[in-house]
Design a protein around this motif. Structure first.
Motif: not given
Length: 436
Positions: A184-200
């Motif tokens: 069971v893992v938690g995923l950090l979605t981040g800031c720039v990653q979340d908004v500009f690289f949501s596909d990643v």
């Protein structure tokens, strides 16, 4: 003039004493390679730190040398004496932020950066207008005028680095494991990653699930504090760190926090030292425990051992080591191992791979000219390998290298490690990666 440093967590005399000025750091330091100036090398900056401890004032020139450092940690890897330059740099930059008066233009640019980038909700408000601007070609038209470059070079750098935006991919709060649940893992979605690289982020979650992980994605997570920590904004970084730890602690089933951004992983693994000077043993211990449970995507996958079937991807890949993954975290073999395990992949090494691409968090916005020189050198090294695809594990590197290649008129498709693994597991055609 007052002494350079105050009494709160100045550069450690003990850590400075580890440097024997041997010079092994010089060939690996990007700024020394560019300018050949001793004070723009790691050992030169350590000399300035020592001078500050001995009572020298914090002059504009001294600050320029500290600011010019990319914080890439290549010198840490190269140092035979084990000098913790990364720790010294963060201690010094916190002093600079407290004690040095910057120009009005510098202050304005930094405040713009730090009031925007660490806040995903604010970034999302820009996403729609930016996407519309790109679709209408207004971004290219503005670039041709060179008005931003002339009057606002920092903003011009931001505009050039913005990736091509598509429709955002939204993630649920939890993604079940495919087959037997192995972790069971938690995923950090981040800031720039979340908004500009949501596909990643979406690809990362799918890969983890395919490998038997139940993926928990807390809704109320925010910035991990990486940009603030690496820029000497100590109280701000501590605030973001406390929020991040509390967010994942609220989901007690999580045993490991996974990140797909090198800078974020580096910062979170270092939460303990971030609080070490606060005389708060409980927080420091909690931060150290949290950091010990943080893993880059490639780390957790190699630790678990992969079980999902890989479909062929006939593609020649140049893998770029993000500095905060390779140098700061020591994660080099894992992503290569995962990529080589994909049938059809030919992995090639980039010349001078240890030298930074010039991204370095927000360095390419604060120092656009220097970053551009480093980006061009990195792009030329990559081109020498004749790849079909460039792969790395950090959003900043993706944007920086793509921009450098575009300037040279030789764009090459780029992808995150997670995107390549996801394509192989899902059986997508190689064209999904190499077609712009």
């Amino acid at each position: 003039m007052t002494n350079a440093f105050d009494a709160h967590n100045p550069p450690s005399q003990e850590l400075i004493a580890d440097c024997v000025h041997c010079g092994f750091c010089l060939p690996t330091c990007p700024t020394y390679q560019l300018w050949g100036e001793e004070m723009d090398s790691p050992r030169g900056r350590i000399h300035l730190m020592q001078a500050g401890l001995e009572g020298a004032p914090l002059t504009d020139q001294m600050v320029e040398h500290f600011d010019a450092c990319l914080g890439c940690m290549s010198c840490v890897t190269a140092c035979p004496s084990g000098v913790q330059y990364d720790r010294l740099l963060e201690q010094t930059r916190a002093q600079v932020e407290r004690r040095h008066e910057r120009s009005r233009s510098e202050k304005a640019l930094r405040e713009t950066i730090f009031s925007l980038f660490p806040y995903p909700s604010r970034l999302r408000k820009l996403r729609g207008p930016l996407r519309a601007t790109q679709r209408l070609g207004l971004d290219r038209a503005l670039r041709r005028t060179r008005l931003l470059d002339r009057f606002f070079p920092g903003l011009a750098a931001m505009e050039r680095l913005t990736p091509k935006l598509g429709a955002p991919e939204k993630l649920p709060e939890e993604l079940p494991a495919v087959g037997e649940e192995r972790a069971v893992v938690g995923l950090l979605t981040g800031c720039v990653q979340d908004v500009f690289f949501s596909d990643v982020n979406a690809a990362t979650a799918r890969v983890l699930a395919a490998e038997g992980c139940r993926v928990v994605i807390p809704r109320d997570q925010g910035c991990c504090g990486a940009l603030s920590s690496h820029s000497g904004r100590e109280p701000e970084a501590q605030g973001f760190a406390r929020q991040t730890m509390a967010t994942f602690a609220a989901a007690p089933q999580i045993r490991t926090v996974v990140t797909n951004a090198a800078g974020c992983g580096s910062a979170m693994k270092d939460y303990g030292p971030l609080f070490a000077a606060e005389n708060d043993d409980a927080t420091t211990q909690s931060a150290q425990t949290f950091g010990s449970n943080v893993r880059d995507l490639s780390e957790i996958l190699t630790e678990l051992g992969t079980v999902a079937t890989r479909h062929p991807l006939p593609v020649r890949i140049a893998y770029h080591d993000a500095c905060h993954l390779g140098h700061a975290q020591g994660v080099r073999s894992q992503p290569r191992e995962l990529l080589r395990a994909i049938p059809g992949v030919e992995l090639v090494e980039i010349p001078d791979a240890a030298i930074c691409c010039g991204s370095a968090g927000v360095y390419n916005i604060l120092h656009p000219q220097t970053a551009a020189e480093l980006g061009e050198a990195k792009a030329k090294s990559i081109l020498a390998t004749k790849p079909d695809l460039i792969v790395t594990a950090n959003p900043g590197c993706l944007m920086q290298i793509a921009n450098a290649l575009e300037k040279l008129g030789t764009p090459i498709p780029m992808a995150h490690t997670a995107t390549v693994l996801d394509a192989s597991i899902r059986g997508l055609p190689v064209e999904s990666l190499v077609t712009a």
